[in-house]
Design a protein around this motif. Sequence first.
Motif, short mmCIF file in Angstrom:
data_model
loop_
_atom_site.label_atom_id
_atom_site.label_comp_id
_atom_site.label_asym_id
_atom_site.label_seq_id
_atom_site.Cartn_x
_atom_site.Cartn_y
_atom_site.Cartn_z
N GLN A 82 36.38 -43.95 16.89
CA GLN A 82 36.88 -43.97 15.53
C GLN A 82 38.40 -43.88 15.59
OE1 GLN A 82 34.31 -40.69 13.88
NE2 GLN A 82 34.15 -42.11 12.17
N LEU A 83 39.05 -44.87 15.02
CA LEU A 83 40.51 -44.92 15.01
C LEU A 83 40.99 -44.49 13.62
CD1 LEU A 83 40.89 -48.42 16.72
CD2 LEU A 83 40.78 -46.18 17.83
N ILE A 84 41.78 -43.42 13.55
CA ILE A 84 42.27 -42.94 12.27
C ILE A 84 43.42 -43.85 11.83
CG2 ILE A 84 43.11 -40.95 10.99
CD1 ILE A 84 40.39 -40.56 12.45
N ARG A 85 43.25 -44.47 10.68
CA ARG A 85 44.21 -45.46 10.21
C ARG A 85 45.58 -44.83 9.97
NH1 ARG A 85 41.37 -48.02 5.17
NH2 ARG A 85 43.56 -48.26 4.68
N ASN A 86 46.62 -45.55 10.39
CA ASN A 86 47.99 -45.07 10.18
C ASN A 86 48.84 -46.08 9.41
OD1 ASN A 86 48.29 -47.06 12.10
ND2 ASN A 86 49.71 -45.89 13.40
N GLY A 87 48.18 -47.09 8.81
CA GLY A 87 48.91 -48.16 8.13
C GLY A 87 48.91 -48.02 6.62
N ASP A 88 48.77 -49.16 5.94
CA ASP A 88 48.88 -49.19 4.48
C ASP A 88 47.70 -48.51 3.79
OD1 ASP A 88 51.24 -50.64 4.65
OD2 ASP A 88 50.22 -52.57 4.63
N TYR A 89 47.95 -48.08 2.56
CA TYR A 89 46.91 -47.49 1.72
C TYR A 89 46.25 -48.57 0.87
CZ TYR A 89 49.30 -43.07 2.78
OH TYR A 89 49.86 -41.99 3.42
N GLU A 90 45.02 -48.26 0.41
CA GLU A 90 44.37 -49.15 -0.55
C GLU A 90 45.09 -49.07 -1.89
OE1 GLU A 90 40.86 -48.17 2.21
OE2 GLU A 90 42.69 -47.20 1.53
N SER A 91 45.14 -50.19 -2.58
CA SER A 91 45.86 -50.22 -3.85
C SER A 91 45.04 -49.66 -5.01
CB SER A 91 46.27 -51.67 -4.18
OG SER A 91 45.13 -52.50 -4.24
N TYR A 92 43.71 -49.52 -4.82
CA TYR A 92 42.88 -49.06 -5.94
C TYR A 92 42.88 -47.54 -6.05
CZ TYR A 92 39.06 -47.67 -2.79
OH TYR A 92 38.30 -47.07 -1.83
N ARG A 93 43.47 -46.84 -5.07
CA ARG A 93 43.51 -45.39 -5.13
C ARG A 93 44.89 -44.91 -5.55
NH1 ARG A 93 39.34 -42.19 -1.58
NH2 ARG A 93 38.00 -43.82 -0.83
N ASN A 94 44.97 -43.62 -5.87
CA ASN A 94 46.24 -42.99 -6.20
C ASN A 94 47.03 -42.79 -4.91
OD1 ASN A 94 48.24 -40.93 -6.64
ND2 ASN A 94 47.23 -40.47 -8.59
#
Length: 301
Positions: A82-94
């Motif tokens: 499992q690779l913990i994401r370190n990039g962009d966030y989803e736009s549908y969330r705060n």
Amino acid sequence: MKTWVQKLPKGKASSRNMIISVVLLLTVGIIMNSRIDYRHLSNVVATSKDKISLEDVDLNIKACGHWKCFSESKGNPYIGYQLIRNGDYESYRNTEVDYKQRKSRDLNFYVGLHTFAECVKTNYNISHIVGYPRVGELTEEMVNNITYPDVHPSVKDKKLFVPGEIMVLPVVYSEEYVQFHIPERDFELQKHMRKYIPQDLEYFHNFVASMKQLDLIISQEVNCLAMDFQGFISEKGIFHLFDVDTCGIPNCKKKFNFGPDFRKRLIEPLQSKLAQHILLAHKIKEDHYSVTSTNVTSVVS
């Protein structure tokens, strides 16, 4: 060996016996370890915060969630990452809330999740494949070579990973495991049951025991597991907890107060689904083995 022992001084007899015992123990240990089936161990990766090389990580990512993506090992069919994401966030969330949550999801947070899963295993006999966190270095070349499955539309044109340090959770994995994630993975689980119960009655007994244990523990002891309930069923019918992020604490004996409607909203529907799966397991077993018994009787007659 006999000649060497005879040449030892008499005063060294106790030392000689100790040496022989150690050699025998080590030999037996090596033989026993060589027979271990790592597919059914809940935790085969070292519990160490040391850095981990990402050379073994297959960059053809199999699945992605909000915080993590999953990849297979290049060389070991029973290990995944499992690779913990370190990039962009989803736009549908705060984004502001997500940023604060990501900051709080440090190495100690994931160590705490592993401790929680171990606590559940020790106290309630529910196995897990929750990985212990390690730190890896993601190079620009690796990032450029990552391929993704279908992802949420909000991150379609974004970068889920960027070069730099990332947290990695090595986990036990097998292609024969099926995800148990209600309701999204219900169909796959039913296929899994129909495949393995006719092959192996042990699957049936393990599966029914796992479902009953989950019902008891989630309804009476560890209620946070009902939130975003996720796990895997092995080809032996054994349930393994997988994602315990919603619990978020090391102590599995602490009960959460989620409000008066929590039981009706989450626990009771989960109990109903577990009961349905137990009934289906019984039906598959009875349908298959009654037909087999009838066929044997016909041949004998």
